[in-house]
Design an enzyme around this catalytic site. Structure first.
Site, PDB file in Angstrom:
ATOM      1  N   CYS A  45       0.829  -1.210   0.000  1.00 14.98           N
ATOM      2  CA  CYS A  45       0.000   0.000   0.000  1.00 14.98           C
ATOM      3  C   CYS A  45       0.860   1.256   0.000  1.00 14.98           C
ATOM      4  CB  CYS A  45      -0.924  -0.018   1.222  1.00 14.98           C
ATOM      5  SG  CYS A  45      -1.913   1.472   1.361  1.00 14.98           S
ATOM      6  N   CYS A  82      -0.372   4.153   2.100  1.00 10.74           N
ATOM      7  CA  CYS A  82      -0.200   3.970   3.554  1.00 10.74           C
ATOM      8  C   CYS A  82       1.266   4.185   3.939  1.00 10.74           C
ATOM      9  CB  CYS A  82      -0.585   2.557   3.994  1.00 10.74           C
ATOM     10  SG  CYS A  82      -2.078   1.911   3.268  1.00 10.74           S
ATOM     11  N   ASP A  83       2.189   3.641   3.142  1.00 13.09           N
ATOM     12  CA  ASP A  83       3.589   3.572   3.574  1.00 13.09           C
ATOM     13  C   ASP A  83       4.566   4.408   2.748  1.00 13.09           C
ATOM     14  OD1 ASP A  83       2.799   1.723   5.507  1.00 13.09           O
ATOM     15  OD2 ASP A  83       2.960   0.062   4.110  1.00 13.09           O
TER      16      ASP A  83
END
Ligand code: FAD
Ligand code: NAP
Length: 328
Positions: A139, A142-143
């Site tokens: 992701c 997200c990261d």
């Protein structure tokens, strides 16, 4: 300690992606007071992306998490009870259907709409597991932030991989997109953006063989690639690896109960959301291995709620007839 009292609803919807929320909106407006169990990822897959440009109704680019907030608010507004729990056990061989939440709560349902969507697939390399959360991710939104100014690789050739690469290109120093074939599956408009981006390099006909890393501090340091046409191996230094090779349906808890296709997607009667169990419906990515779009998931959610409503109305009619027959 005493068990919590079981909760009962005419329609229980499992999942809070576009399919689940759309089903909830229709079921609530049919006055069926649905309960929706949100699961581990409230809002579903669109909460891990940024721009959504193909959901009808918005001339401006909207954000995935925002869209899902709107759907949630709408479902709530029309009368859905949204419950933060995860279904860990489904007993669909009894009536009412019985679902067990991770919280220990039991949910009883006259009809069930399965809208559990899909989860990211992994390549199956031991190093993916070893460095998961330490440089390996599925992701980018997200990261990606952890890789500002660094070098990263993305694996895959579909919409997700191309979008992840484009997203990461805003943050990272360089992005290498590695694809096992010599052509992308991704939409042409995304491909055009990708090919025009100076920070992205595409490596064709190549698979990821291994991920290298350090223990102290734990993290990715490089990748080993193999060209599938020539067999040539190559090592590259990267700080992060984003695996974007598609999604698998989230159907584990229904195995052995609901009929599934060989690829794990729930089998529905063509043109409907009906499963092999009367009163159990499946909508969205959990049953669709072809389209897998937010708008199709929403449409299928609507269908599931209409079909569940029809099922409940017919059961009520049968019940009333049987009662009248017994009284006569
Ligand atoms: P999902 O969105 O997968 O939602 C599944 C839900 O089920 C989640 O809420 C989860 O918590 C819940 N759940 C799972 N298991 C359980 C359980 N045991 N108990 C309770 N709840 C459970 N599509 C587009 O149309 N446009 C786009 O721009 C787009 N961008 C995308 C970007 C990315 C990075 C990804 C991964 C997908 C994208 N898609 C896009 C595809 C789109 O997100 C999916 O088609 C859509 O979200 C499917 O909706 P769904 O409701 O079927 O399932
Ligand atoms: P996908 O379309 O299934 O693509 C997966 C990609 O990964 C393919 O290119 C595939 O290669 C590759 N792949 C699969 N297994 C692999 C393996 N073991 N090793 C190496 N490569 C592998 O999955 P997705 O990109 O996640 O998209 C899923 C769905 O969501 C699609 O329907 C997509 O349209 C939708 N989505 C839409 C948007 C958008 O509309 N903007 C954004 C993201 C996702 P091959 O090409 O060789 O098969």
């Amino acid at each position: 300690m005493s068990e919590p009292v079981a909760r009962h609803a005419p329609i229980v919807i499992i999942g809070s992606g576009p399919a689940g929320y759309s089903a909830a909106i229709y079921a609530a407006r049919a006055m069926r007071k649905p309960m929706l169990i949100a699961g581990l990822q409230p809002g579903g897959q669109l909460t891990i992306t940024t721009d959504v440009e193909n959901y009808p109704g918005f001339a401006d680019v909207i954000q995935g998490p925002w869209l899902m907030e709107q759907m949630r608010a709408q479902a709530k507004h029309v009368g859905t009870e949204i419950i933060e729990d995860i279904i860990v056990k489904a007993e669909l061989d009894r009536r009412p259907f019985r679902l067990t939440g991770d919280s220990g709560q039991i949910y009883l349902a006259d009809s069930v709409i399965i809208a559990t969507g899909a989860q990211a697939k992994w390549l199956g390399l031991p190093a993916e597991h070893k460095f998961g959360g330490f440089g390996v991710s599925a992701c980018a939104t997200c990261d990606g932030f952890f890789f500002r100014g660094k070098d990263v690789a993305v694996i895959g050739g579909g919409n997700s991989a191309v979008e992840e690469a484009l997203y990461l290109a805003h943050l990272a120093r360089s992005v290498t997109l590695i694809h096992r074939r010599d052509g992308f599956k991704a939409e042409k408009i995304l491909q055009e953006r990708l090919f025009n981006h100076p920070a992205i390099e595409v490596v064709w006909d190549t698979v990821l063989e291994d991920i290298e890393g350090a223990e102290e501090p734990k993290g990715v340091t490089g990748i080993v690639l193999r060209n599938v046409k020539t067999g040539a191996r190559e090592e590259r230094k990267v700080d992060g690896v984003f695996v974007a090779i598609g999604h698998a349906p989230a159907t584990e808890i229904f195995k052995g109960q609901v009929e599934m296709r060989d690829n794990g997607y729930i089998k529905v009667k063509p043109g409907t959301t009906e499963t092999n169990i009367s009163g159990v419906f499946a909508a969205g990515d959990v049953a669709d291995d072809v389209y897998r779009q937010a708008v199709t998931a929403a449409g299928l959610g609507c269908m599931a709620a209409l079909e569940a409503e029809k099922f409940l109305a017919s059961a009520e009619l049968d019940h009333a007839r049987a009662k009248a027959g017994a009284a006569a």
